[in-house]
Design a protein around this motif. Structure first.
Motif: not given
Length: 147
Positions: A102-111
């Protein structure tokens, strides 16, 4: 299709994963050339140096499949650089990673990732994901004209 000749760029460090991706693209008869950058540094050199090096392809890619976990400059840094660059930010970037964190997914959408998909283990599922990606991004979506 927006332009069946625009390349698809796969930023993938794993030879086996790239071989499977290439096979899936061939199996669905994608007319676009598929280019590979084996790491984030190569991808940034190609994309940010576009138009400055006669060895590079004539067109920016229609879309980018970006692995996250690569040696050197990882996918997150590549994504951040692409979405911060005026000439490159409109190219759709699909994160294609083994990570379902979930952290990777959230980070990528934030970027600024346009989509996030996990790499399947089974080839038939990979082929279906590639079919889905190309149909949506190359046939159904209206994308801005390339810079």
């Amino acid at each position: 299709m927006i332009n069946p000749l625009l390349p698809i760029l796969a930023v993938e460090d794993n030879d086996e994963d790239f071989t499977a991706l290439s096979r899936a693209f061939r199996k669905i008869a994608l007319p676009n050339p598929v280019l590979r950058c084996a790491d984030g540094d190569d991808a940034l050199t190609y994309l940010q140096g576009y138009g400055k090096n006669p060895d590079f392809p004539l067109h920016l890619p229609a879309l980018i499949l970006l692995d996250l976990n690569m040696p050197g400059t990882d996918g997150r840094a590549v994504l951040d650089a692409l979405k911060s660059d005026e000439r490159l930010r409109t190219i759709p970037v699909i994160i294609f990673s083994t990570s379902a964190s979930n952290r990777d997914i959230e980070d990528c959408y934030r970027l600024g990732a346009n989509s996030y998909m996990t790499k399947p283990i089974e080839y038939t599922v990979l082929e279906e994901r590639i079919r889905l990606i190309t149909r949506y991004w190359l046939e159904e979506s209206h994308l801005p004209a390339a810079a």
